[in-house]
Structure formats: structure tokens, C-alpha cells
Design an enzyme around this catalytic site. Structure first.
Site, PDB file in Angstrom:
ATOM      1  N   ASP A   2      -4.873  61.561  21.515  1.00 25.63           N
ATOM      2  CA  ASP A   2      -4.622  61.586  22.959  1.00 25.63           C
ATOM      3  C   ASP A   2      -5.316  62.784  23.611  1.00 25.63           C
ATOM      4  O   ASP A   2      -5.527  63.814  22.971  1.00 25.63           O
ATOM      5  CB  ASP A   2      -3.107  61.631  23.209  1.00 25.63           C
ATOM      6  CG  ASP A   2      -2.751  61.258  24.646  1.00 25.63           C
ATOM      7  OD1 ASP A   2      -3.583  60.623  25.325  1.00 25.63           O
ATOM      8  OD2 ASP A   2      -1.637  61.614  25.086  1.00 25.63           O
ATOM      9  N   GLY A  46      -9.125  61.741  28.286  1.00 23.20           N
ATOM     10  CA  GLY A  46      -9.316  61.727  29.738  1.00 23.20           C
ATOM     11  C   GLY A  46      -9.219  63.139  30.313  1.00 23.20           C
ATOM     12  O   GLY A  46     -10.066  63.567  31.104  1.00 23.20           O
ATOM     13  N   HIS A  76     -13.910  59.707  26.127  1.00 19.74           N
ATOM     14  CA  HIS A  76     -13.804  58.690  25.070  1.00 19.74           C
ATOM     15  C   HIS A  76     -15.025  58.734  24.153  1.00 19.74           C
ATOM     16  O   HIS A  76     -14.905  58.583  22.943  1.00 19.74           O
ATOM     17  CB  HIS A  76     -13.636  57.292  25.676  1.00 19.74           C
ATOM     18  CG  HIS A  76     -12.359  57.133  26.475  1.00 19.74           C
ATOM     19  ND1 HIS A  76     -11.143  57.554  26.008  1.00 19.74           N
ATOM     20  CD2 HIS A  76     -12.134  56.607  27.709  1.00 19.74           C
ATOM     21  CE1 HIS A  76     -10.199  57.286  26.917  1.00 19.74           C
ATOM     22  NE2 HIS A  76     -10.780  56.718  27.964  1.00 19.74           N
ATOM     23  N   LEU A 112     -10.867  56.407   0.569  1.00 19.75           N
ATOM     24  CA  LEU A 112      -9.996  56.620   1.726  1.00 19.75           C
ATOM     25  C   LEU A 112      -9.886  55.303   2.479  1.00 19.75           C
ATOM     26  O   LEU A 112     -10.887  54.599   2.646  1.00 19.75           O
ATOM     27  CB  LEU A 112     -10.628  57.702   2.626  1.00 19.75           C
ATOM     28  CG  LEU A 112     -10.081  57.894   4.042  1.00 19.75           C
ATOM     29  CD1 LEU A 112      -8.666  58.478   4.003  1.00 19.75           C
ATOM     30  CD2 LEU A 112     -10.994  58.839   4.843  1.00 19.75           C
ATOM     31  N   ILE A 167       6.126  59.129  21.109  1.00 19.32           N
ATOM     32  CA  ILE A 167       5.577  58.205  20.100  1.00 19.32           C
ATOM     33  C   ILE A 167       4.736  57.099  20.755  1.00 19.32           C
ATOM     34  O   ILE A 167       3.878  56.515  20.112  1.00 19.32           O
ATOM     35  CB  ILE A 167       6.738  57.575  19.262  1.00 19.32           C
ATOM     36  CG1 ILE A 167       7.586  58.672  18.580  1.00 19.32           C
ATOM     37  CG2 ILE A 167       6.237  56.571  18.246  1.00 19.32           C
ATOM     38  CD1 ILE A 167       6.972  59.347  17.391  1.00 19.32           C
TER      39      ILE A 167
HETATM   40  C1  IPE Z   1      -1.244  56.531  23.285  1.00 20.99           C
HETATM   41  O1  IPE Z   1      -1.823  57.289  24.288  1.00 20.99           O
HETATM   42  C2  IPE Z   1      -2.185  55.472  22.825  1.00 20.99           C
HETATM   43  C3  IPE Z   1      -3.421  55.934  22.204  1.00 20.99           C
HETATM   44  C4  IPE Z   1      -3.793  57.141  21.944  1.00 20.99           C
HETATM   45  C5  IPE Z   1      -4.298  54.876  21.821  1.00 20.99           C
HETATM   46  P1  IPE Z   1      -1.508  57.024  25.823  1.00 20.99           P
HETATM   47  O2  IPE Z   1      -2.258  58.076  26.573  1.00 20.99           O
HETATM   48  O3  IPE Z   1      -1.797  55.622  26.177  1.00 20.99           O
HETATM   49  O4  IPE Z   1       0.056  57.272  25.886  1.00 20.99           O
HETATM   50  P2  IPE Z   1       1.017  57.553  27.132  1.00 20.99           P
HETATM   51  O5  IPE Z   1       0.734  56.491  28.141  1.00 20.99           O
HETATM   52  O6  IPE Z   1       0.678  58.906  27.670  1.00 20.99           O
HETATM   53  O7  IPE Z   1       2.391  57.522  26.561  1.00 20.99           O
HETATM   54  C1  IPE Z   2      -6.513  58.705  24.422  1.00 22.54           C
HETATM   55  O1  IPE Z   2      -6.865  59.522  25.478  1.00 22.54           O
HETATM   56  C2  IPE Z   2      -7.427  57.517  24.284  1.00 22.54           C
HETATM   57  C3  IPE Z   2      -6.789  56.234  24.616  1.00 22.54           C
HETATM   58  C4  IPE Z   2      -5.550  56.046  24.976  1.00 22.54           C
HETATM   59  C5  IPE Z   2      -7.629  55.062  24.523  1.00 22.54           C
HETATM   60  P1  IPE Z   2      -6.401  59.212  26.962  1.00 22.54           P
HETATM   61  O2  IPE Z   2      -7.398  58.345  27.596  1.00 22.54           O
HETATM   62  O3  IPE Z   2      -4.993  58.746  26.985  1.00 22.54           O
HETATM   63  O4  IPE Z   2      -6.491  60.667  27.596  1.00 22.54           O
HETATM   64  P2  IPE Z   2      -5.491  61.324  28.643  1.00 22.54           P
HETATM   65  O5  IPE Z   2      -4.103  61.247  28.054  1.00 22.54           O
HETATM   66  O6  IPE Z   2      -5.607  60.542  29.902  1.00 22.54           O
HETATM   67  O7  IPE Z   2      -5.971  62.722  28.772  1.00 22.54           O
HETATM   68 MG    MG Z   3      -3.190  59.690  27.133  1.00 18.21          MG
END
Ligand code: IPE
Ligand code: IPE
Ligand code: MG
Length: 251
Positions: free
Chosen positions: A25, A28, A42, A136, A196
Site C-alpha cells: 500500500d 498513490g 504503481h 520460492l 487488513i
Molecule cells: C489494499 O489497499 C489492497 C491492495 C494493496 C491491493 P487499499 O489501498 O485498497 O486499501 P484501503 O482502501 O485503504 O483499505
Molecule cells: C496500493 O497503493 C496499490 C493498490 C491498491 C492497487 P494505493 O494505490 O492504495 O496507494 P495509496 O493508498 O492511495 O497511497
Molecule cells: Mg491504498
């Protein structure tokens, strides 16, 4: 191959986790902080995956599971969703040959029926090609949700077992999407959130949880080592007392 269920038997604990599961996570926010479009985060995130896969192989970790796209991520703007799909395709195109050469097995779990047929075929071929690799196992969770997993297991079970029979954990477990792997020893979430988000709900029952503020694109081998170091300070009791674990008292 069936694995020990943490609620039925006490698993063997090694100082290097056998299975590491990561919510990647913060892509973005990594980009926004640099005044870049989210997509740039990404793209950088895919590079981080490469580094962490290599680091896990070097450290003798047997299973690495990565949450790439949740069943709730379809709620994002269509443009971001379609870019994530394209990135997934290009990563498969570029990485599968290398993974195969490095004895890495690739698995993709989640509700794949929502992906277009070309992508579904690529996934199937990549899994077939790497199926016998031993070093792995890298699992990508794509259109994955922990609740979906339990429900799909129930549905598969129902088609095979008489409906009046009482279900046990042991009977349901082989139908879960990650039945080929032991439960994660170490769960990592990058990006600062401490939730989670519908990741492996069943399988995380006794995993050690580690949260870091590091955004996923910045997560490297040293960050992985920090997580493993934290893991090594944990006492995994699985319901027992500390004295039982350290052997001060028997059973
Ligand atoms: C969880 O991240 C899913 C992935 C990393 C693929 P999100 O960014 O979607 O989770 P929330 O919305 O903050 O809980
Ligand atoms: C995780 O990073 C990647 C995916 C969920 C696909 P995010 O895209 O959720 O990044 P933030 O949480 O907005 O920073
Ligand atoms: Mg996120």
C-alpha cells in the site's frame, strides 16, 4: 499437499518466516508527494515487487504473497483500474521468463473470471510454465477478497459433500484458494494504514502483524530485513502460556 492448520496443531516456528504476505500500500501517496500522477506510483511499485521477490529468494523464504488488487479496488476511477490491468499484463510479459529461470513458481489467486480472457490465459500459461519450480512460490492476489475466498470454498465444498453433513475447519481448508501454502508467518502492510482491508482473513488467524509507514515503492531488501527482525522478537504462543512456549513447564 496439505499443511498444518494453526488452530488444530501448533506449527513449527523458524527464525526466517516460511511465508510472508504483504499488502503493498501507498503507491498513490508516494506519487502525490512527488507531484506525480498516481500511476507513476504503481509503475514504481512494480519495481519494488521485483526487488522484494529477489530478497525473499535470497533469504530462503518459501512463500511470498502479494496483495495487488482487491475485490474492492474496482471502486477506483475507471482510468486507474485499467492502468493497473495493463501494468499487470506487462509485468507478466516481462517477469515470467526471469522468474522461471530463477526457479520461482508463480500463482495468481482471486476471482479471475472478472478479468478479460487474454489476461486469464496469460495467467494460466504462467502458472503452468512455472508449476514445478521449487525455490520460492510467489502468489499474486488479484481481484482477491478474504470473504470471497471463504465463500468460494464453501460453494466448492457444497458441490462435493452431502448437504446434511456438518462442516469442520479441516474439511473446508482444502477448498481455500491458498491451500497449497502454509498460513503466513509474517504479515506486512506498508503505507501506514493499520487494517487488513479484506486480505487473507482465514489464513491470517495466527500471523504476526507488522505495519510500516514506508510507502510500497520505497520498500526494499533493508525494509524486509527490518520486518523480519521485528518478527524474530515475537513469541508465537498459539494460545499457550509463555512458560509453555519457552519450555519452563511441560505441556
Ligand atoms: C489494499 O489497499 C489492497 C491492495 C494493496 C491491493 P487499499 O489501498 O485498497 O486499501 P484501503 O482502501 O485503504 O483499505
Ligand atoms: C496500493 O497503493 C496499490 C493498490 C491498491 C492497487 P494505493 O494505490 O492504495 O496507494 P495509496 O493508498 O492511495 O497511497
Ligand atoms: Mg491504498
Amino acid at each position: 499437499m496439505s499443511h498444518i492448520s494453526s488452530t488444530k496443531e501448533i506449527p513449527v516456528v523458524n527464525s526466517i518466516p516460511t511465508h510472508v504476505a504483504i499488502i503493498m500500500d501507498g503507491n498513490g501517496r508516494w506519487a502525490t508527494k512527488r507531484f506525480l500522477p498516481r500511476v507513476a506510483g504503481h509503475v514504481k511499485g512494480v519495481e519494488a515487487v521485483r526487488g522484494v521477490v529477489e530478497a525473499c529468494a535470497k533469504r530462503g523464504i518459501s512463500f511470498l504473497t502479494l496483495f495487488a488488487f482487491s475485490s474492492e479496488n474496482w471502486r477506483r476511477p475507471a482510468e486507474e483500474v485499467s492502468l493497473l490491468m495493463r501494468l499487470f499484463v506487462s509485468a507478466l510479459e516481462k517477469e515470467v521468463t526471469k522468474m522461471h529461470a530463477n526457479d520461482i513458481r508463480l500463482k495468481v489467486v482471486g476471482d479471475l473470471t472478472r478479468f478479460d480472457t487474454a489476461l486469464q490465459n496469460m495467467i494460466f500459461e504462467a502458472e503452468q510454465k512455472t508449476a514445478k519450480n521449487k525455490k520460492l512460490t510467489v502468489t499474486i492476489c488479484a481481484n482477491y477478497g478474504g470473504r470471497w475466498d471463504v465463500v468460494q470454498a464453501m460453494n466448492k465444498y457444497r458441490t462435493e459433500i452431502p448437504p446434511d453433513q456438518h462442516i469442520t475447519e479441516a474439511q473446508l481448508e482444502p477448498y481455500l484458494s491458498m491451500a497449497y501454502a502454509p498460513e503466513p508467518d509474517l504479515f506486512i502492510r506498508t503505507g501506514g494504514e493499520t487494517r487488513i482491508s479484506n486480505f487473507l482473513l482465514w489464513q491470517l488467524a495466527y500471523s504476526e502483524l507488522y505495519f510500516t509507514d514506508t510507502f510500497w515503492p520505497d520498500f526494499d531488501a533493508a525494509s524486509l530485513d527490518a520486518a523480519i527482525e521485528s518478527y524474530q522478537t515475537r513469541e508465537r504462543r498459539f494460545g499457550r502460556t509463555s512458560a509453555q512456549v519457552t519450555g519452563e513447564i511441560s505441556k
